[in-house]
Design an enzyme around this catalytic site. Structure first.
Site, PDB file in Angstrom:
ATOM      1  N   ILE A  26      -9.799   2.937   4.033  1.00 44.34           N
ATOM      2  CA  ILE A  26      -9.551   2.858   2.587  1.00 44.34           C
ATOM      3  C   ILE A  26     -10.815   2.425   1.851  1.00 44.34           C
ATOM      4  CG2 ILE A  26      -8.311   1.533   0.814  1.00 44.34           C
ATOM      5  CD1 ILE A  26      -5.913   1.419   2.714  1.00 44.34           C
ATOM      6  N   ASP A  71     -20.705 -10.351   8.715  1.00 42.34           N
ATOM      7  CA  ASP A  71     -19.319 -10.748   8.941  1.00 42.34           C
ATOM      8  C   ASP A  71     -18.897 -11.585   7.731  1.00 42.34           C
ATOM      9  OD1 ASP A  71     -16.965 -12.177   9.813  1.00 42.34           O
ATOM     10  OD2 ASP A  71     -17.547 -11.780  11.891  1.00 42.34           O
ATOM     11  N   SER A 148      -5.285  -5.884  -1.364  1.00 47.62           N
ATOM     12  CA  SER A 148      -4.179  -6.696  -0.869  1.00 47.62           C
ATOM     13  C   SER A 148      -3.253  -5.827  -0.010  1.00 47.62           C
ATOM     14  CB  SER A 148      -3.454  -7.310  -2.078  1.00 47.62           C
ATOM     15  OG  SER A 148      -2.427  -8.155  -1.667  1.00 47.62           O
ATOM     16  N   LYS A 166      -2.780 -12.333   2.546  1.00 46.98           N
ATOM     17  CA  LYS A 166      -2.831 -11.452   1.367  1.00 46.98           C
ATOM     18  C   LYS A 166      -2.193 -12.127   0.139  1.00 46.98           C
ATOM     19  CE  LYS A 166      -4.740  -7.660   3.259  1.00 46.98           C
ATOM     20  NZ  LYS A 166      -6.075  -7.143   2.906  1.00 46.98           N
ATOM     21  N   ILE A 195      -1.299   4.295   3.994  1.00 50.60           N
ATOM     22  CA  ILE A 195      -2.360   5.255   3.675  1.00 50.60           C
ATOM     23  C   ILE A 195      -2.727   6.062   4.924  1.00 50.60           C
ATOM     24  CG2 ILE A 195      -4.694   5.525   2.761  1.00 50.60           C
ATOM     25  CD1 ILE A 195      -2.616   4.415   0.701  1.00 50.60           C
TER      26      ILE A 195
END
Ligand code: COA
Ligand code: NAP
Length: 275
Positions: A26, A71, A148, A166, A195
C-alpha cells in the site's frame, strides 16, 4: 488506476513526500500516486534491496527518489534518513507513516515481546517519524498521513497487538492535529479495507475464502493500492486544506457488518499456519 486521471499532473510538483515503509504494498502504491503527480519521493524500510527495487519503479515516473534504509523503531536512524532526504529533495511537505508489522496471534499465546514488537513498529515508529519530521513540516506547513486499520475501532480476533497499536496511532493523530494546527500542519489517518495483492492481506486471509470476502463488502470488491493512493493525494492537496484530525475509512463499506467473517477466516488461517 492512477490518480493522474482526476488531478492536475503537476499538483505536487516541487513537493517532497516521505513514506515510511514505502518499499512495498500500500505504501509504495501511495508513493507512486504522489510520483505520478510530480512529487519527489523519499522512502525508508529495513531492507535496502526492497527499497532499491521500489526506487526503480518510482523513477519510471520521472521523479527524484531518495531510498534510504531506516528502522522506524530507531529514531536516530530516522533522523538521518530525514536529513538525507532534505539534502537530496528539499524539506518534506508530506509525511506518510505506513511502516507496520502484523501477524495473527491468539492473545493468550502472544508473548509480551510479540505485543511490544508491533506497538514499537506501528505506534512508536509513527511517533518517531512524526517527532523527527516536525521541523521540516513546520517549514513547509506540511501534512501527515497515518496508515491505520479497521482493527483500531472494531475488535478483530487474533489482532490484540494491532488493534492497540492502530487505535494508539489514531488518537496520536488527533493530538498532533490539535497541537500542530497552529503551525499549519494537518494530520489525518487513512483506514484501508482489504487491499489486493498486499502482504497484509496475504497474512490475514485465506485465498480460498476470497469470494466470501468480496461478497461481504457492500461495494462488492476488494480495494486496490490506488484506492488508497488517490485518497492520500486528496488529503494532502489544497482541496483538503480545512481537513485535519480525521480518520478516513477507505474500505468499500467493509467495516459496516463488523468483523465476524474476518474472525472465522482468521481461525482457519491460524489453524493452517500452526495446526
Ligand atoms: N505469532 C506470534 N508471535 C510472533 C509471530 C507470530 N506469527 N511473529 C513474531 N512473533 C513474536 C516473536 O516470537 C518475538 O517474540 P518473543 O521474543 O517473545 O519470541 C516477537 O514477535 C518479535 O519477533 P521478531 O521476528 O524478532 O520481530 P522482527 O522485528 O524481526 O519482525 C514482525 C517484526 C514480527 C512484525 C515481522 O512479521 C515483520 O517484519 N513484518 C513486516 C511486514 C508485515 O508484517 N507486513 C504486513 C503489514 S499489515
Ligand atoms: P507491507 O508491504 O508489508 O508494508 C509494510 C512496510 O513496512 C514494508 O515495506 C516493510 O519493509 C516496512 N516495515 C516493516 N517494519 C519496519 C520497520 N521496523 N521500520 C521501517 N519499515 C518497516 O504490507 P501492506 O499490507 O502493504 O501494509 C501497509 C500498511 O497498510 C500498513 O500500515 C498496514 O497496517 C496497513 N493496512 C494494510 C491493509 C491490507 O489490506 N494490506 C489493510 C489495512 C491497513 P521492510 O520489511 O523492508 O522493513
Amino acid at each position: 488506476m492512477l490518480v493522474t486521471q482526476y488531478f492536475l499532473k503537476d499538483l505536487f510538483k516541487g513537493k517532497t513526500v516521505f513514506v515510511t515503509g514505502g518499499g512495498s504494498g500500500i505504501n509504495l502504491g501511495v508513493a507512486k500516486n504522489f510520483a505520478a503527480l510530480g512529487a519527489n519521493i523519499a522512502i525508508c524500510g529495513r531492507s535496502q534491496e526492497k527499497l532499491n527495487a521500489a526506487a526503480a519503479d518510482l523513477r519510471a515516473f520521472g521523479t527524484k527518489v531518495c531510498a534510504v534504509s531506516a528502522d522506524v523503531r530507531d529514531s536516530a536512524a530516522l533522523e538521518a534518513a530525514f536529513e538525507q532526504s532534505k539534502a537530496e529533495l528539499g524539506a518534506m511537505d508530506v509525511l506518510v507513516c505506513g511502516a507496520a508489522g502484523n501477524f495473527l496471534a491468539p492473545a493468550e499465546k502472544l508473548s509480551a515481546n510479540g505485543f511490544k514488537t508491533v506497538i514499537d513498529i506501528d505506534l512508536l515508529g509513527s511517533f518517531n517519524a512524526t517527532h523527527k519530521a516536525f521541523e521540516q513540516l513546520k517549514e513547509t506547513r506540511g501534512t501527515i498521513l497515518y496508515i491505520s486499520a479497521g482493527m483500531a475501532y472494531i475488535p478483530h480476533a487474533f489482532q490484540v497487538h494491532v488493534g492497540a497499536a492502530k487505535a494508539g496511532i489514531d488518537m496520536m493523530m488527533k493530538n498532533i492535529a490539535l497541537e500542530w494546527g497552529r503551525f499549519g500542519i494537518r494530520a489525518n489517518s487513512i483506514v484501508p479495507g482489504s487491499i489486493e495483492e498486499t502482504e497484509g492481506l496475504k497474512r490475514l486471509s485465506d485465498p480460498a475464502e476470497k469470494e466470501k470476502l468480496v461478497a461481504a463488502v457492500p461495494l462488492l470488491r476488494t480495494g486496490t493500492v490506488d484506492d488508497i493512493g488517490q485518497l492520500a493525494a486528496f488529503l494532502s492537496s489544497p482541496l483538503a486544506s480545512y481537513i485535519t484530525g480525521c480518520v478516513v475509512v477507505c474500505d468499500g463499506g467493509q467495516n459496516l457488518p463488523g468483523s465476524a467473517l474476518f474472525n472465522a477466516t482468521a481461525e482457519l488461517v491460524l489453524r493452517a499456519q500452526h495446526g
